[in-house]
Write an enzyme that holds these catalytic residues in place. Structure first.
Site, PDB file in Angstrom:
ATOM      1  N   GLU A 150      -5.204   1.037  -1.818  1.00 34.60           N
ATOM      2  CA  GLU A 150      -4.352   1.195  -2.330  1.00 34.60           C
ATOM      3  C   GLU A 150      -5.135   2.497  -3.090  1.00 34.60           C
ATOM      4  O   GLU A 150      -6.351   2.052  -3.684  1.00 34.60           O
ATOM      5  CB  GLU A 150      -3.348   1.093  -3.434  1.00 34.60           C
ATOM      6  N   ASP A 208       1.143   0.690   6.409  1.00 30.88           N
ATOM      7  CA  ASP A 208       2.395   1.457   5.911  1.00 30.88           C
ATOM      8  C   ASP A 208       2.132   2.496   5.132  1.00 30.88           C
ATOM      9  O   ASP A 208       2.363   2.866   3.859  1.00 30.88           O
ATOM     10  CB  ASP A 208       3.401   0.359   4.922  1.00 30.88           C
ATOM     11  N   CYS A 267       7.482   5.501   7.098  1.00 32.29           N
ATOM     12  CA  CYS A 267       8.569   6.257   7.256  1.00 32.29           C
ATOM     13  C   CYS A 267       8.135   7.769   7.992  1.00 32.29           C
ATOM     14  O   CYS A 267       9.538   8.471   7.684  1.00 32.29           O
ATOM     15  CB  CYS A 267       8.560   6.122   5.904  1.00 32.29           C
TER      16      CYS A 267
END
Ligand code: SAH
Length: 457
Positions: A337, A385, A412
Site C-alpha cells: 500500500e 483493489d 471501483c
C-alpha cells in the site's frame, strides 16, 4: 460557422432515451445529444436549452409531459444538483439494473468479452444512510459559516443538513459541530483568496462500534480557542473518541494536507468488518459502506475458493481488510500500500487480531510487485483493489509472472477494469465472472469483482 439542431435558450419537447453513466437523461434532436438532469428514460419532457457544445448540449427540465414508472417522486433536488445522490429519482431496483448494464457494456465494448457473465448487482435492503464517512466543505454563505456540498461542476456551496445517504448520526454531528464553530466565530475558508481557517470537516463513524472521528482540515496550524471548542464537541457528542487537525496551506482542490496533529484521543477509531477489528486513522482509506463492503469481500473470497495452504497477496491493501479477513484461513498474507499511515494501520490490525502470518510493505504496488516477483514469491491467489485509474501494465506483468492459480480483481471503475482484463487475457489469465456490488446506492458509482484463472487450468 457550424450550426446545431438546437440553440441556447430554446424551449422544446424531447423524449428521454437513455441515461449517461453520470445519471443524466439523454435525448437526441436530429442525432444531436442533449444531457438533462433529473430526467429518466421513457419520459417526455419540455426542456430549456442551457448550453450548446460541439458534440453535445445541456438542457434543464421545465415540465414533465410523461413520467417514467420508475421515477421516485419527491426526491430532494438538492441531492441531484450537488451530485450527492444523482440517482435519487430512480427506483432502487432500476438503479441495480442500470449498474449491471454499465458493467455488461464495458465488458462488451472495452474488454471485448461479451461471453463473460455479468451477474445481477447485489444491492442493499435499505439503500439510504449507509455512508460511514462525510467529507464536507466549510464556507461562508450569507455571512455565516455553512456546511453542505458543492453544486455540480462548481465551487458554490449549497447548505445541506440531511445528506440522505450518510449515517444520520453523522448528519447530526455535522450540525452540532457547525453550531459550535459558529458560536466561537471560527473563520470558514475562502477559496478565491486562499484566506480564512477551516476548509473541510471530515467525520468517520465505525459502523459496528459507533466510535466517531472528527478531522478539521485547516489552512493554518494556529487554532484559536481550540481547547474550548474540543470540550464542547466531546460534551455534545460523547461518541467522538478522537479529533485530528490536518493542515493544508495550499491553494488546491486536494482536501488533505501532509501535516497532521492529533488534538484529542488516539488518532484513530476502531471498527469491525467480517468479525475482525480494525484501527482506522485519518489518512487511511476505508470502504464507506461497511455492510456492502462485507458482501463485496465475501464475493471475492467465494470466487477465490481459498484453502489453508494458500499464500495470498492483498495488493492496494489500505488498512489490510481484504487479507486480514481471511488471514486465519490461509497460510500467509502479503500486502502492499502506498499510504504510509495505512500500512501502519495494517500492521497494527494484524497484531490486534492476533495474526503472525502477514507481511505489509509500504510502497507503490508496481514496484513492490516487481520486487516480490523477483524474490520468487509464489502466491496461489492475488487480490487487487486499485483506485479508479486501475492497474499499470508493469503490475499486470509482474502478477502473471508469479503464476497464481487465480487473480481476483476488485474495481471501483469498470472501464479501467475492462481495459486491464484485456492485458491479463493476453498474458494467459481469462476473466470468468463479474459480480457488481452496489457500494454507493443513489449514486452513479459502480463497484465490481471479477475473477480470472489461468487459461491452461
Ligand atoms: N483494499 C483496501 C483499500 C482499497 S482502496 C480496502 O478495501 O479497504 C485503494 C488503495 O490503494 C488505497 O488505500 C490507496 O492509498 C492505495 N493506492 C493508490 N495508489 C497506489 C499505488 N500506486 N500503489 C499502492 N497502493 C496504492
Amino acid at each position: 460557422m457550424k450550426t446545431y439542431p438546437v440553440t441556447k435558450n430554446q424551449d422544446l419537447t424531447v423524449d428521454i432515451i437513455d441515461l449517461t453513466h453520470e445519471g443524466m437523461g439523454i435525448a437526441k434532436v436530429e442525432g444531436y445529444p442533449l444531457f438533462i438532469e433529473n430526467a429518466l428514460p421513457g419520459e417526455t419532457v419540455e426542456v430549456h436549452v442551457l448550453k450548446v457544445g460541439n458534440k453535445f448540449g445541456f438542457a434543464k427540465v421545465k415540465n414533465f409531459i410523461k413520467k417514467s414508472a420508475h421515477r421516485v417522486e419527491n426526491a430532494d433536488e438538492k441531492l441531484i444538483r450537488t451530485g450527492i445522490a444523482p440517482l435519487a429519482h430512480l427506483s432502487y431496483d432500476q438503479q441495480l439494473i442500470f449498474k449491471q448494464e454499465q458493467v455488461a457494456n464495458v465488458m462488451k465494448k472495452v474488454a471485448k468479452m461479451p461471453e463473460v457473465p455479468v451477474l445481477p448487482t447485489i444491492g442493499m435492503t435499505d439503500p439510504t444512510g449507509y455512508r460511514n464517512k462525510a467529507q464536507i466543505p466549510v464556507r461562508r454563505v450569507e455571512n455565516q459559516l455553512q456546511t453542505g456540498f458543492y453544486r455540480k461542476n462548481s465551487h458554490d456551496l449549497v447548505p445541506i443538513e440531511h445528506f440522505y445517504i450518510q449515517d444520520p448520526a453523522i448528519d447530526t454531528a455535522i450540525i452540532q459541530i457547525r453550531d459550535i464553530l459558529r458560536r466561537f466565530h471560527v473563520k470558514p475558508y475562502n477559496e478565491e483568496t486562499n484566506e480564512g481557517f477551516l476548509r473541510h470537516l471530515i467525520i468517520r463513524k465505525g459502523h459496528y462500534t459507533g466510535e466517531m472521528m472528527v478531522v478539521f482540515v485547516t489552512r493554518k496550524e494556529k487554532f484559536f480557542q481550540v481547547d474550548q471548542i474540543l470540550a464542547q464537541i466531546t460534551q455534545a457528542l460523547p461518541n467522538v473518541v478522537t479529533i485530528v487537525q490536518n493542515i493544508n496551506e495550499d491553494k488546491t482542490n486536494v482536501i488533505l494536507g501532509k501535516q497532521e496533529k492529533v488534538l484529542f484521543g488516539p488518532g484513530y477509531i476502531n471498527d469491525q468488518l467480517l468479525g475482525k477489528t480494525y484501527h482506522i486513522s485519518a489518512k487511511s482509506f476505508y470502504q464507506v459502506n461497511t455492510l456492502q463492503a462485507e458482501k463485496l469481500y465475501q464475493t471475492a473470497y467465494d470466487f477465490a475458493q481459498l484453502s489453508p495452504e494458500d499464500i495470498i497477496i492483498d495488493a492496494y491493501s489500505g488498512i489490510g481488510t481484504i487479507g486480514l479477513s481471511v488471514a486465519d484461513k490461509v497460510k500467509q498474507v502479503y500486502g502492499m500500500e502506498v499510504v504510509e499511515e495505512a500500512v501502519q494501520d495494517a500492521i497494527a490490525n494484524a497484531k490486534l487480531n492476533g495474526f503472525t502470518n502477514t507481511t505489509y510493505v509500504a510502497g507503490s504496488a508496481e514496484k513492490v510487485m516487481a520486487q516480490w516477483a523477483k524474490e520468487g514469491i509464489q502466491p496461489d491467489v492475488i487480490f487487487v483493489d486499485p483506485p479508479r485509474k486501475g492497474l499499470t501494465p508493469s503490475f499486470i506483468e509482474a502478477s502473471c509472472q508469479m503464476n497464481p492459480q487465480k487473480i481476483v480483481y476488485i474495481s471501483c471503475s469498470p472501464a479501467t477494469m475492462a481495459r486491464d482484463l484485456v492485458h491479463f487475457a493476453a498474458l494467459g489469465y481469462q476473466a470468468q465472472q463479474v459480480q457488481p456490488v452496489d457500494l454507493f446506492p443513489m449514486t452513479n458509482h459502480v463497484e465490481c469483482v471479477v475473477w480470472m484463472s489461468r487459461k491452461d487450468k
